[in-house]
Design an enzyme around this catalytic site. Structure first.
Site, PDB file in Angstrom:
ATOM      1  CB  CYS A  99      -0.866  -0.016   1.259  1.00 38.90           C
ATOM      2  SG  CYS A  99      -1.967   1.398   1.401  1.00 38.90           S
ATOM      3  CG  HIS A 141      -5.698  -2.495  -1.064  1.00 41.08           C
ATOM      4  ND1 HIS A 141      -4.654  -3.088  -0.386  1.00 41.08           N
ATOM      5  CD2 HIS A 141      -5.466  -1.146  -0.998  1.00 41.08           C
ATOM      6  CE1 HIS A 141      -3.840  -2.138   0.072  1.00 41.08           C
ATOM      7  NE2 HIS A 141      -4.311  -0.956  -0.287  1.00 41.08           N
ATOM      8  CD  GLU A 142      -6.462   1.183  -3.810  1.00 39.37           C
ATOM      9  OE1 GLU A 142      -6.539   2.129  -3.030  1.00 39.37           O
ATOM     10  OE2 GLU A 142      -5.412   0.524  -3.981  1.00 39.37           O
ATOM     11  CG  HIS A 145      -7.335   2.781   1.311  1.00 33.63           C
ATOM     12  ND1 HIS A 145      -6.529   2.974   2.409  1.00 33.63           N
ATOM     13  CD2 HIS A 145      -6.566   2.125   0.405  1.00 33.63           C
ATOM     14  CE1 HIS A 145      -5.327   2.453   2.179  1.00 33.63           C
ATOM     15  NE2 HIS A 145      -5.321   1.926   0.967  1.00 33.63           N
TER      16      HIS A 145
HETATM   17 NI    NI Z   1      -3.692   1.021   0.035  1.00 31.53          NI
END
Ligand code: NI
Length: 176
Positions: A99, A141-142, A145
């Site tokens: 990341c 993953h995004e 966030h």
């Molecule tokens: Ni990330």
């Protein structure tokens, strides 16, 4: 366009839930997406979410490492505004993730193998897409966030986290 400063692990913006983009076609959103793209390329990332550049809004971008990109030699970036994910199977797999907010580190993370996602592009067009493999992983993953979750919150094992070179030496080989 400009390269933006990236928030690193420990910065409170990374743990905050983001808000929906009300006016998707606002020029400021387009500029932000262009700046995020330039930032991601400069840092050699494959995905970036708005909170990582200190903007608490539901915007992600990611690269697609598909054959088309390889053939054309052009970097293809997808921007997704107000995204939603739906898992399309219970199947999961464990892979190493990095990341841009946690430079130099890798962690082993479980993700759904296939998903479907939807959202809007920067022209306000609706996007609906099925994804699997690394494409499904980067979107999950995004989107994490956007909910204040970083990959270190999802490690399959507390020990499955560390510096890239140590992981490559002591984990990847062990798991071959
Ligand atoms: Ni990330």
């Amino acid at each position: 366009m400009s390269i933006l400063k990236i928030a690193r692990l420990g910065h409170p913006i990374l743990y905050k839930k983001t808000s929906l983009v009300d006016n998707i076609i606002e020029p400021g959103i387009k500029k932000l997406i262009h700046d995020m793209s330039e930032t991601m390329i400069d840092y050699k990332g494959i995905g970036l979410a708005a909170p990582q550049v200190h903007i608490s809004k539901q915007i992600i971008i990611f690269r697609m490492f598909d054959d088309q990109e390889k053939e054309s030699n052009e970097i293809k970036i997808t921007a997704l505004i107000n995204p939603r994910i739906i898992k399309t199977s219970e199947e999961t797999d464990d892979k190493w993730e990095g990341c841009l907010s946690i430079p130099g580190m890798l962690g082993l993370v479980k993700r759904y193998s296939s998903i479907s996602y939807e959202g809007f592009d920067m022209n306000g067009n609706k996007i609906q897409q099925n994804a699997n493999g690394s494409h499904a992983r980067v979107v999950q993953h995004e989107c994490d966030h956007l909910n204040g979750i970083v990959f270190t919150h999802r490690l399959v094992d507390k020990k499955a986290y560390g510096y890239e070179d140590e992981i490559e030496e002591y984990w990847n080989k062990k798991h071959e």
